[in-house]
Design an enzyme around this catalytic site. Structure first.
Site, PDB file in Angstrom:
ATOM      1  N   VAL A 195       0.918  -1.309  -0.163  1.00 10.13           N
ATOM      2  CA  VAL A 195      -0.043   0.056   0.166  1.00 10.13           C
ATOM      3  C   VAL A 195       0.770   1.397   0.021  1.00 10.13           C
ATOM      4  O   VAL A 195       0.528   2.096  -0.864  1.00 10.13           O
ATOM      5  CB  VAL A 195      -0.881  -0.070   1.138  1.00 10.13           C
ATOM      6  CG1 VAL A 195      -1.520   1.315   1.428  1.00 10.13           C
ATOM      7  CG2 VAL A 195      -1.878  -1.093   1.055  1.00 10.13           C
TER       8      VAL A 195
ATOM      9  N   THR B  80      -5.017  -0.910   6.983  1.00 10.34           N
ATOM     10  CA  THR B  80      -6.308  -1.283   7.315  1.00 10.34           C
ATOM     11  C   THR B  80      -6.127  -1.597   8.927  1.00 10.34           C
ATOM     12  O   THR B  80      -5.481  -2.274   9.575  1.00 10.34           O
ATOM     13  CB  THR B  80      -6.550  -2.515   6.737  1.00 10.34           C
ATOM     14  OG1 THR B  80      -6.395  -2.403   5.477  1.00 10.34           O
ATOM     15  CG2 THR B  80      -7.859  -3.219   7.006  1.00 10.34           C
TER      16      THR B  80
ATOM     17  N   ASN C  66     -14.302  -5.547   2.245  1.00 11.99           N
ATOM     18  CA  ASN C  66     -13.530  -6.949   2.027  1.00 11.99           C
ATOM     19  C   ASN C  66     -14.472  -8.255   2.564  1.00 11.99           C
ATOM     20  O   ASN C  66     -14.442  -9.172   2.044  1.00 11.99           O
ATOM     21  CB  ASN C  66     -12.189  -6.839   2.774  1.00 11.99           C
ATOM     22  CG  ASN C  66     -11.219  -6.037   1.851  1.00 11.99           C
ATOM     23  OD1 ASN C  66     -11.399  -5.820   0.676  1.00 11.99           O
ATOM     24  ND2 ASN C  66      -9.723  -6.013   2.285  1.00 11.99           N
TER      25      ASN C  66
ATOM     26  N   CYS D 249      -5.273  -9.749   2.205  1.00  9.82           N
ATOM     27  CA  CYS D 249      -5.911  -9.068   2.860  1.00  9.82           C
ATOM     28  C   CYS D 249      -7.429  -9.931   3.351  1.00  9.82           C
ATOM     29  O   CYS D 249      -8.001  -9.645   4.538  1.00  9.82           O
ATOM     30  CB  CYS D 249      -6.754  -7.819   1.905  1.00  9.82           C
ATOM     31  SG  CYS D 249      -5.637  -6.755   1.586  1.00  9.82           S
TER      32      CYS D 249
END
Ligand code: UDX
Length: 429
Positions: free
Chosen positions: A11, A121, A208, A260
């Site tokens: 990221v 996150t 997600n 993720c």
């Protein structure tokens, strides 16, 4: 705007490179000296289409800088993005150690007003925690604001997703900080949704987890399809035509992996538990996914004996266009097959180097698809790389010794495979 990105993982690096491309001055900071030295030489820590060229160009043109010095990163920027690792602990609680430590450093080195943007996150409430840590550790009481701006990039399409996102979520409880972050994105032709700080944090997990739910749902339908002789791909097309459902993320197969979905689903279940809420739907999504490989493996074992056979594994990365092996279904499957005393040969277009570090000498490595399937008894396709989709199936069949072909991603037509002489098995068809 002068931006610093703390943490050059997936990221952080992609975000930093893209903001430099958009004309900002960006410092990408990481405490890993080796990584930073490599980046300065144009060596990327990850495989991501388009990343290297964009990084090198912006570095050469003086917009993108690399540093191991967090003091420099904090002091030379107006806006600091936190993009450090947030790995799960054994109980799926998110480890916020790196985020907390960065917050302390920001407090220590602040030299004026800063906007602290959380890209990692992190569980709902972390923005407030960062705010508290900075306030507690500040030497001088400079003003600052904490904003949540979660990242939705997909590996393999990270540059495109960051340059042309479906939506940008900006969560903040301070309107003037919100406006500054909105300005970062205003030239992108995208929807910008402004929310409360805590809502933005939850949007990431809810997105997600919802996508993971779609996958586990269609995988359950695939099991029913298999038992009834219907075809899960036709069913996905049929239900996907309903605009309220949509066709995307309804590809049945051997389950989701990556850095993720497993982590975020686990973390949201944990957060819910801490709040006294038993998130049963999500628990089942997770359980179904974890059982995917076992089911696929049982199907292989029911169809053919594996002992002393040569098994070719096509694809190792958790999905195409990445060399990422985190939570890759291939690794779980290989472990089960090795337990049957089969000989395994593997091939992946880009993940071979990463695979060697994990699988060591337990398997044989092939430099191409043909070598991998040569004289093999059983072929198992795990990752739907284009190279496999476009393969010459006739020549694969003639190279193989046996005819068993297990397709974990439904990329071939069952009738074509049957006509070529394969004993072809796919998922839910
Ligand atoms: C995901 C989210 O899409 C992204 O928004 C977020 O920022 C990070 O997590 P990523 O992990 O890169 O991105 O992969 P993605 O393309 O979403 O696929 C995740 C997994 O789901 C893969 O293992 C893939 O094979 C699997 N998958 C996806 C399916 O099994 N079926 C599908 O229909 C779609």
């Amino acid at each position: 705007m002068k931006i610093s990105v703390i943490g050059t993982g997936y990221v952080g690096l992609v975000t930093g490179v893209v903001f430099a491309q958009l004309g900002h001055k960006v410092i990408c900071m990481d405490k890993d000296r080796g990584k930073i030295e490599n980046l300065k030489k144009g060596i990327m820590p990850i495989y991501e289409p388009g990343l290297k060229d964009m990084a090198v160009k912006n570095h050469d043109e003086g917009r993108l800088f690399y540093s191991i010095d967090i003091k420099e990163a904090v002091q030379k920027s107006d806006l600091i993005m936190i993009a450090v690792d947030t790995m799960p602990k054994e109980n799926w609680q998110t480890d916020l150690g790196s985020v907390k430590s960065v917050a302390k450093d920001i407090a220590k080195y602040m030299n004026g007003y800063k906007i602290v943007v959380n890209k990692s996150t992190v569980p709902v409430g972390t923005g407030n925690l960062v705010d508290k840590i900075i306030k507690m550790n500040q030497k001088k009481k400079f003003k600052f604001d904490v904003v949540s701006n979660p990242e939705f990039l997909r590996e393999g399409q990270a540059i495109n997703d960051t340059l042309r996102p479906d939506r940008v979520i900006i969560g903040s409880d301070n309107p003037s900080a919100t406006i500054k972050v909105v300005q970062l994105y205003q030239d992108m032709n995208t929807v910008i949704k402004i929310t409360k700080l805590k809502s933005a944090e939850l949007i990431k997990y809810a997105s997600n987890s919802f996508l993971a739910t779609k996958i586990s749902f269609i995988n359950s339908i695939a099991d029913i399809a298999e038992m009834t002789g219907s075809d899960v791909d036709e069913i996905a097309e049929g239900i996907g035509l309903d605009r309220r459902i949509g066709r995307e993320f309804l590809n049945a197969g051997i389950g989701y992996g990556g850095s993720c979905f497993p982590k975020d689903v686990g973390s949201l279940i944990y957060t819910a538990k801490e709040l006294g809420y038993d998130f049963t739907i999500l628990k089942e999504v997770k359980r179904l996914n974890e059982d995917r490989i076992n089911r696929f493996f049982s199907r292989i074992k029911k169809s053919t004996n594996l002992k002393n056979k040569t098994v070719s594994i096509l694809g190792l990365s958790f999905k195409p266009n990445t060399d990422d092996l985190r939570e890759a279904p291939a690794l779980k499957l290989i472990k089960l097959i090795l337990g049957e005393k089969a000989k395994i040969r593997v091939y992946d277009p880009v993940a071979m180097e990463n695979a060697k570090k994990i699988l060591k000498n337990t398997v044989e490595y092939s430099e191409d698809m043909n070598h991998c399937v040569n004289k093999s008894d059983i072929v198992i396709l795990v990752t739907e790389w284009d190279e496999f989709k476009n393969a010459d199936l006739k020549s694969i069949k003639s190279l193989m010794k046996g005819s068993y072909f297990f397709d974990g991603r439904n990329i071939y037509e069952p009738t074509i495979m049957k006509n070529l002489g394969f004993k072809y098995f796919s998922v839910g068809r």
